[in-house]
Design a protein around this motif. Structure first.
Motif, PDB file in Angstrom:
ATOM      1  N   ILE A   4       9.641  42.243  16.195  1.00  0.00           N
ATOM      2  CA  ILE A   4       9.025  41.928  17.478  1.00  0.00           C
ATOM      3  C   ILE A   4      10.075  42.018  18.580  1.00  0.00           C
ATOM      4  N   LYS A   5       9.643  42.593  19.706  1.00  0.00           N
ATOM      5  CA  LYS A   5      10.578  42.872  20.799  1.00  0.00           C
ATOM      6  C   LYS A   5      11.256  41.607  21.314  1.00  0.00           C
ATOM      7  N   SER A   6      10.513  40.544  21.502  1.00  0.00           N
ATOM      8  CA  SER A   6      11.106  39.301  22.018  1.00  0.00           C
ATOM      9  C   SER A   6      12.074  38.689  21.012  1.00  0.00           C
ATOM     10  N   ALA A   7      11.782  38.851  19.731  1.00  0.00           N
ATOM     11  CA  ALA A   7      12.677  38.335  18.695  1.00  0.00           C
ATOM     12  C   ALA A   7      13.980  39.135  18.659  1.00  0.00           C
ATOM     13  N   ILE A   8      13.886  40.434  18.893  1.00  0.00           N
ATOM     14  CA  ILE A   8      15.085  41.270  18.949  1.00  0.00           C
ATOM     15  C   ILE A   8      15.956  40.836  20.118  1.00  0.00           C
ATOM     16  N   LYS A   9      15.333  40.593  21.281  1.00  0.00           N
ATOM     17  CA  LYS A   9      16.077  40.122  22.450  1.00  0.00           C
ATOM     18  C   LYS A   9      16.732  38.779  22.168  1.00  0.00           C
ATOM     19  N   ARG A  10      16.009  37.922  21.466  1.00  0.00           N
ATOM     20  CA  ARG A  10      16.524  36.588  21.150  1.00  0.00           C
ATOM     21  C   ARG A  10      17.772  36.676  20.276  1.00  0.00           C
ATOM     22  N   VAL A  11      17.760  37.589  19.328  1.00  0.00           N
ATOM     23  CA  VAL A  11      18.919  37.768  18.450  1.00  0.00           C
ATOM     24  C   VAL A  11      20.135  38.203  19.263  1.00  0.00           C
ATOM     25  N   THR A  12      19.939  39.142  20.183  1.00  0.00           N
ATOM     26  CA  THR A  12      21.080  39.622  20.963  1.00  0.00           C
ATOM     27  C   THR A  12      21.604  38.546  21.902  1.00  0.00           C
ATOM     28  N   THR A  13      20.701  37.786  22.544  1.00  0.00           N
ATOM     29  CA  THR A  13      21.174  36.743  23.457  1.00  0.00           C
ATOM     30  C   THR A  13      21.851  35.615  22.701  1.00  0.00           C
ATOM     31  N   SER A  14      21.320  35.258  21.547  1.00  0.00           N
ATOM     32  CA  SER A  14      21.951  34.181  20.785  1.00  0.00           C
ATOM     33  C   SER A  14      23.326  34.607  20.275  1.00  0.00           C
ATOM     34  N   GLN A  15      23.478  35.878  19.912  1.00  0.00           N
ATOM     35  CA  GLN A  15      24.784  36.381  19.472  1.00  0.00           C
ATOM     36  C   GLN A  15      25.786  36.372  20.628  1.00  0.00           C
ATOM     37  N   THR A  16      25.314  36.747  21.821  1.00  0.00           N
ATOM     38  CA  THR A  16      26.176  36.737  22.997  1.00  0.00           C
ATOM     39  C   THR A  16      26.655  35.327  23.311  1.00  0.00           C
ATOM     40  N   ARG A  17      25.734  34.372  23.278  1.00  0.00           N
ATOM     41  CA  ARG A  17      26.094  32.976  23.540  1.00  0.00           C
ATOM     42  C   ARG A  17      27.034  32.444  22.480  1.00  0.00           C
ATOM     43  N   HIS A  18      26.788  32.814  21.237  1.00  0.00           N
ATOM     44  CA  HIS A  18      27.646  32.378  20.136  1.00  0.00           C
ATOM     45  C   HIS A  18      29.079  32.861  20.354  1.00  0.00           C
ATOM     46  N   ASP A  19      29.208  34.140  20.695  1.00  0.00           N
ATOM     47  CA  ASP A  19      30.542  34.702  20.929  1.00  0.00           C
ATOM     48  C   ASP A  19      31.236  34.005  22.091  1.00  0.00           C
ATOM     49  N   ARG A  20      30.482  33.723  23.160  1.00  0.00           N
ATOM     50  CA  ARG A  20      31.049  33.064  24.329  1.00  0.00           C
ATOM     51  C   ARG A  20      31.504  31.641  23.973  1.00  0.00           C
ATOM     52  N   ASN A  21      30.680  30.934  23.201  1.00  0.00           N
ATOM     53  CA  ASN A  21      31.025  29.571  22.805  1.00  0.00           C
ATOM     54  C   ASN A  21      32.263  29.536  21.922  1.00  0.00           C
ATOM     55  N   ILE A  22      32.343  30.465  20.975  1.00  0.00           N
ATOM     56  CA  ILE A  22      33.497  30.518  20.083  1.00  0.00           C
ATOM     57  C   ILE A  22      34.767  30.818  20.875  1.00  0.00           C
ATOM     58  N   ALA A  23      34.666  31.725  21.844  1.00  0.00           N
ATOM     59  CA  ALA A  23      35.833  32.060  22.653  1.00  0.00           C
ATOM     60  C   ALA A  23      36.300  30.854  23.461  1.00  0.00           C
ATOM     61  N   GLN A  24      35.350  30.113  24.028  1.00  0.00           N
ATOM     62  CA  GLN A  24      35.711  28.933  24.815  1.00  0.00           C
ATOM     63  C   GLN A  24      36.338  27.858  23.937  1.00  0.00           C
ATOM     64  N   LYS A  25      35.803  27.682  22.743  1.00  0.00           N
ATOM     65  CA  LYS A  25      36.344  26.685  21.816  1.00  0.00           C
ATOM     66  C   LYS A  25      37.758  27.059  21.375  1.00  0.00           C
ATOM     67  N   ASN A  26      37.969  28.346  21.077  1.00  0.00           N
ATOM     68  CA  ASN A  26      39.297  28.798  20.667  1.00  0.00           C
ATOM     69  C   ASN A  26      40.307  28.629  21.785  1.00  0.00           C
ATOM     70  N   GLU A  27      39.883  28.913  23.013  1.00  0.00           N
ATOM     71  CA  GLU A  27      40.773  28.739  24.157  1.00  0.00           C
ATOM     72  C   GLU A  27      41.179  27.275  24.318  1.00  0.00           C
ATOM     73  N   MET A  28      40.219  26.374  24.098  1.00  0.00           N
ATOM     74  CA  MET A  28      40.497  24.944  24.200  1.00  0.00           C
ATOM     75  C   MET A  28      41.491  24.511  23.125  1.00  0.00           C
ATOM     76  N   ARG A  29      41.260  24.942  21.894  1.00  0.00           N
ATOM     77  CA  ARG A  29      42.146  24.566  20.789  1.00  0.00           C
ATOM     78  C   ARG A  29      43.568  25.063  21.021  1.00  0.00           C
ATOM     79  N   THR A  30      43.682  26.288  21.506  1.00  0.00           N
ATOM     80  CA  THR A  30      44.995  26.867  21.775  1.00  0.00           C
ATOM     81  C   THR A  30      45.720  26.088  22.859  1.00  0.00           C
ATOM     82  N   ALA A  31      44.983  25.701  23.904  1.00  0.00           N
ATOM     83  CA  ALA A  31      45.592  24.945  24.999  1.00  0.00           C
ATOM     84  C   ALA A  31      46.090  23.589  24.521  1.00  0.00           C
ATOM     85  N   VAL A  32      45.313  22.940  23.649  1.00  0.00           N
ATOM     86  CA  VAL A  32      45.725  21.630  23.121  1.00  0.00           C
ATOM     87  C   VAL A  32      46.996  21.786  22.280  1.00  0.00           C
TER      88      VAL A  32
END
Length: 83
Positions: A4-32
């Motif tokens: 389903i088209k909306s489900a495909i979009k959901r997968v891509t947006t959730s992956q994008t958010r996941h990558d962004r969250n992981i990057a922010q978390k890694n940046e925080m850990r490195t700074a600490v």
């Protein structure tokens, strides 16, 4: 993979958010880690690194990447090590 088209979009947006969250978390850990290492070495820029680490911990807490108690624990650890 969804059909389903909306489900495909959901997968891509959730992956994008996941990558962004992981990057922010890694940046925080490195700074600490850098702030703690700078204090133990007695570097000149330890206060700047401390301020940056606290700022990133607060941002991660605000966006619910880490729990409020974990943020408080990290900030307390940073402040006590840098007192």
């Amino acid at each position: 993979m969804p059909n389903i088209k909306s489900a495909i979009k959901r997968v891509t947006t959730s992956q994008t958010r996941h990558d962004r969250n992981i990057a922010q978390k890694n940046e925080m850990r490195t700074a600490v880690k850098k702030a703690l290492a700078a204090k133990s070495e007695g570097s000149d820029n330890a206060q700047d690194l401390l301020n940056n680490a606290i700022k990133l911990v607060d941002k991660a807490n605000q966006s619910n990447l880490i729990h409020t108690n974990k943020a408080a624990r990290l900030k307390s650890k940073l402040m006590s090590k840098n007192a």
